[in-house]
Design an enzyme around this catalytic site. Structure first.
Site, mmCIF file in Angstrom:
data_model
loop_
_atom_site.group_PDB
_atom_site.id
_atom_site.type_symbol
_atom_site.label_atom_id
_atom_site.label_comp_id
_atom_site.label_asym_id
_atom_site.label_seq_id
_atom_site.Cartn_x
_atom_site.Cartn_y
_atom_site.Cartn_z
ATOM 1 C CE LYS A 1 -119.446 133.840 -5.581
ATOM 2 N NZ LYS A 1 -119.221 135.290 -5.885
HETATM 3 N N1 PMP Z 1 -122.432 133.702 -12.566
HETATM 4 C C1 PMP Z 1 -123.069 133.007 -11.609
HETATM 5 C C2 PMP Z 1 -123.986 131.920 -12.028
HETATM 6 C C3 PMP Z 1 -122.881 133.340 -10.255
HETATM 7 O O1 PMP Z 1 -123.536 132.649 -9.302
HETATM 8 C C4 PMP Z 1 -122.025 134.401 -9.919
HETATM 9 C C5 PMP Z 1 -121.872 134.799 -8.476
HETATM 10 N N2 PMP Z 1 -122.941 135.603 -7.990
HETATM 11 C C6 PMP Z 1 -121.382 135.096 -10.953
HETATM 12 C C7 PMP Z 1 -121.601 134.703 -12.258
HETATM 13 C C8 PMP Z 1 -120.513 136.288 -10.701
HETATM 14 O O2 PMP Z 1 -119.360 135.985 -9.992
HETATM 15 P P1 PMP Z 1 -118.726 137.051 -9.015
HETATM 16 O O3 PMP Z 1 -119.673 137.230 -7.870
HETATM 17 O O4 PMP Z 1 -117.449 136.446 -8.587
HETATM 18 O O5 PMP Z 1 -118.559 138.328 -9.760
#
Ligand code: PMP
Length: 470
Positions: free
Chosen positions: A44
């Site tokens: 992120k």
């Molecule tokens: N895994 C973790 C540990 C995350 O913090 C996030 C983000 N919320 C994600 C997966 C998913 O990523 P995205 O929001 O880009 O779909």
């Protein structure tokens, strides 16, 4: 070796690691993109930098401004690192279901942390998303990053993650596997890889089994930060705009236990200490790779580090207490576990919108006349999720309340609720499960994979009375 003038410049450029042990016997090579090596410890960081730069460019964020975000933690960490470097105040609003370590990290980087529930209907004023909106209206110069609907979130991956993977694999990637939270990672990275390969790359979403993205019922699950949850009382359910559903070709739906055990294997066998959503992604990637040949190449994205979850999935007691781990503690350990006294009857439950009269009819069929009361909702095919249990009710208590005139049969059960029963995991040794009863309870709910499946009574848990081994 790189030298940076600012930590912001160090975001991205993460390595790929071949999963040699977990991929043993699988013809297609599986490479993991280690996003936990980003400066803030997660994928992120990329979205955070992209959203802040876009907001400055568009004039939404000005000097002296405040960055606000609803975040499971990782986006907040990225926003705090980049935001503080650029002179902003940062307020991170975190779900009270997130691991406490994440809030500690946010504070360490200089964020102000506000905890709010996400297990309420989306319309509820105390729901995290509404708390965030209110703060943004109240604070002058506040800007809500809104990773869920901010195009700069998926855009970050179009410009960085996608091109990196294409270059690292020399254009040989055939399958990209990632979890879907806001959808930014899979939409941006997957979209880029499809475009650059002339749609030769297949994009697979790794989804918790109960999440609605992959077709689940939206009931709660245990892998943080991915999937889409729907509270039964939510009226209008919207998917984030950062999720471009046309990019995802297929979903692999992964049960929580498989996700958590895969993350543990990743640490022990590959030396990659990653979080639970990485476990989901790798479990999905292995399923995909098993169906492929040696000319295929799978890249799976590991979003964050396992260090944020040492008290959860990397803690054997936690894993046992929630019913995710059943193997003996040591090879010599032969203390019987809750599994050995588990009865096969279906758990009797009372919905929270029942009347006392309806509840009594149900309670008379429950062993011991006691049952958990669960959030009223349409039937969940995967059983009663521990987090949806709001209290307990006993036939004796209801009958005496009615007999004494303190309650009427038509009254709602919510007026008579006692505290929820304690819970024990199927893999918990009997002595520790017995301890969980304390002095005030005579029964406990048994959890299997985080879901209540049965009830056990004090006598059954008494280690002195139990015979035989596991
Ligand atoms: N895994 C973790 C540990 C995350 O913090 C996030 C983000 N919320 C994600 C997966 C998913 O990523 P995205 O929001 O880009 O779909």
């Amino acid at each position: 070796m790189a030298v940076y003038e600012s930590v912001t410049d160090a975001i991205g450029q993460t390595p790929l690691f071949r999963l040699t042990r977990l991929g043993e016997g699988i013809a297609a090579p599986v490479y993991a993109k280690a996003e936990f090596l980003n400066i803030g410890g997660s994928v992120k960081d990329r979205a955070a930098r992209s959203m802040i730069l876009a907001a400055e460019r568009d004039g939404h964020l000005r000097p002296g401004g405040t960055i606000i975000e609803a975040t499971s933690g990782n986006t907040g960490i990225g926003l705090t690192i980049v935001g503080r470097q650029r002179g902003y105040r940062v307020i991170a609003c975190v779900s009270d279901r997130s691991a406490p370590e994440k809030s500690d990290i946010l504070r360490a980087y200089g964020a102000e942390v506000v905890l709010a529930p996400t297990t309420l209907p989306a319309e509820h004023p105390d729901h995290l998303f509404n708390v965030v909106r209110r703060l943004t209206e109240e604070i002058p110069g506040a800007w809500l990053a809104n990773q869920y609907d901010n195009p700069a979130n998926p855009e970050a991956h179009v410009h960085t993650t996608g091109p990196e993977i294409w270059e690292q694999t020399g254009g040989r990637i055939t399958h990209f596997v990632a979890g879907v939270g806001t959808g930014g990672t899979i939409s941006g990275t997957g979209g880029y890889l499809k475009k650059v390969s002339g749609s030769a790359v297949t994009v697979v979403g790794a989804d918790p089994e109960a999440s609605t993205y992959g077709g689940g019922d939206g009931s709660p699950w245990f892998v943080e930060s991915i999937g889409h949850f729907v509270h039964p009382e939510t009226v209008e359910d919207l998917w984030p705009e950062s999720y471009h559903r046309d990019v995802v070709d297929a979903f692999e739906r992964i049960p929580d236990r498989e996700s958590l055990l895969t993350a543990r294997r990743l640490a022990r066998e590959e030396g990659l200490l990653a979080g639970p959503s990485s476990g989901t992604a790798v479990a999905a990637a292995l399923r995909v790779a098993r169906r492929l040949g040696p000319d295929d190449l799978v890249v799976v994205l590991l979003p964050d580090s396992g260090r944020s979850y040492l008290s959860k999935l990397f803690n054997d007691d936690w894993m046992r207490a929630w019913g995710f781990l059943e193997e003996p503690r040591t090879p010599q350990d032969d203390e019987p576990t809750v599994r050995t006294v588990l009865r096969t009857h279906q758990l009797v439950t009372v919905p929270s919108d029942a009347s006392l009269a309806d509840a009594l009819a149900v309670l008379r069929t429950a062993p011991g006349g006691v049952a958990p009361v669960v959030v009223a909702r349409p039937a969940r095919p995967y059983g009663v999720v521990a987090g949806e249990i709001v209290g307990s009710l006993s036939a004796a208590a209801v009958e005496s309340a009615i007999a004494a005139g303190r309650a009427r049969p038509g009254d709602p059960v919510t007026g008579e609720l006692a505290a929820p029963l304690p819970t024990v995991g199927v893999g918990q040794p009997l002595s520790s499960a017995h301890g969980a009863l304390g002095t005030e309870h005579d029964a406990a709910l048994v959890l299997l994979d985080g879901r209540a499946v049965s009830l056990v009574h004090r006598a059954e848990l008494d280690p002195a009375a139990a015979g035989g081994g596991r």
